[in-house]
Design a protein around this motif. Sequence first.
Motif, short mmCIF file in Angstrom:
data_model
loop_
_atom_site.label_atom_id
_atom_site.label_comp_id
_atom_site.label_asym_id
_atom_site.label_seq_id
_atom_site.Cartn_x
_atom_site.Cartn_y
_atom_site.Cartn_z
N LYS A 212 0.82 -1.21 0.00
CA LYS A 212 0.00 0.00 0.00
C LYS A 212 0.86 1.27 0.00
CE LYS A 212 -3.93 2.03 2.47
NZ LYS A 212 -4.85 1.94 3.64
N ASN A 213 1.91 1.26 0.85
CA ASN A 213 2.81 2.44 0.92
C ASN A 213 3.55 2.65 -0.39
OD1 ASN A 213 2.08 3.07 3.55
ND2 ASN A 213 3.67 1.72 4.43
N LYS B 218 1.41 4.19 -2.94
CA LYS B 218 1.15 5.61 -2.65
C LYS B 218 2.36 6.46 -3.10
CE LYS B 218 -0.21 8.70 1.05
NZ LYS B 218 -0.53 8.82 2.51
N GLU C 163 2.57 9.44 -5.89
CA GLU C 163 3.08 10.79 -5.60
C GLU C 163 4.21 11.16 -6.57
OE1 GLU C 163 4.30 10.72 -1.57
OE2 GLU C 163 2.24 10.86 -0.76
#
Length: 521
Positions: free
Chosen positions: A28-29, A32, A36
């Motif tokens: 998940k990180n 993300k 970005e």
Amino acid sequence: MEPIVLSIIIGALSLIAGIAAGKFLFAKNTKKQVEEAELQAQTILKEAELRAETIKKEKQLEAKEKFVQLKAEHDKEVLDRNRKINDAENRIKQKEVSANQKEIALDKQLKENDVIKENLNRQIEVVNQKRTELEKHQEEHIRRLEKISNLTAEEAKAQLVESLKHEAQTQALSLQQEIIEDAKQKANKEARKIVIQTIQRTAAEQTIENTVTVFNLETDEIKGQIIGREGRNIRAIEAATGVDLIVDDTPEAILLSSFDPLRREVARLSLQRLVADGRIHPARIEEVVDKTRRQLEEQVMEIGERTVIELGIHGLHKELVRMVGRMRFRSSYGQNLLMHSRETANLCAVMAAELGLNVKLAKRAGLLHDIGKVPDEETELSHALLGAKLAEKYGENPAVVNAIGAHHDEMEMQYVISPIIQACDAISGARPGARREMMQQYIQRIKDLENLAQAYQGVEKAYAIQAGRELRVIVEADKVTDGDSDKLSFEIAQKIQTEMTYPGQIKVTVIREKRAVNVAR
């Protein structure tokens, strides 16, 4: 056993659950962060596109401005070039107009010159005709004159030339005599003024010396000690010093006789020391004389150094300084050579200052002019030439060398200080009481003066008067004219000046007397 197995199972399940949860969170990180990063990349791309667009517009504007500027410069250059071309065309047109005008004027001038040339040719023809007629008249006139005078034209011309030549010589001689007399009066007046001022500003003593020295003794008993047994002491002294000892009846005195003052001084000092010591024998005499001679050499050097310092002369070679010191113990016609040289140096300095010349150079030459009289070795050269040779050897100025060699006219004077040295040497030696002159030399000079004048044709008698300062020449009136008298006086004076050596000056007077005698009976 079962509880342990159960615990292990529970632990394993918990570990699996933890790993699964960790993978889920990590995925998940990561997703993300990727999102970005994509957003940031899109933002940078948009900013880059905007900046590139801005830069593109700026460059386009700059290119347009540069184009406009270059175009303006090009237009300006084109205008300047067109203006220069127009100016050149205008100048060419003006030159063409001017050339046309000059060509027209030149054609006109050529036509006028042709007219003038024709007139000039006609005038030349007329002049030639007149000249031919004049030459005919002259020839006829010359023939008439030759017939009347019984002389040809060449003979008459020769007589006229000879007459004019004689008249011109007489006038030239008279004019020359007047110019010489006027120059002599002015030069003698100025020279007399300078010489008198120089002599008045220089104080001098009577410097006559003898060739004999008197050695005073306390008692006559010392004479016997000086003579010694069978005269051995006096012979030893004479052999060691080169001086003659004269022991006579003069009380308490012995005479030391020698032409060399330096030897006499060595003998005097040696005797003084021997008498004071009391030990007088040949060995002691030689020892004392040798020691005295060395000390006197040191004294000579000190005298030379003191002399050049007092006169303000610098840079003199050591050998020349020693020779200056040796002058103290030399004499010339009874005049002390060092005193004479110092006096000459001072006279030269004053005279050079009056004439605006180099004072230091004149003083240097005046001091050294007689160094040829104190050589270490005797030579056949005269003292003037030897002095010049020594001065040149020790690096003296060429003007000083020439002045030394020419002060007795044995060298040609090449520098202006040379006659000054000669004049001051004569002044110092001609002072009353400065020198002794032998009577035979004086009489010989008087005879030489009279014989020199009597050698000329037409001279009847010649007399040297006023101690040789004036020569009176009596000529035969039938053989010598008045004009010849002036010429004879001038020639005799020149010959005396070039061939004889004399102090001061000699006046030459030619006397021509015509007597007409008749007897009434």
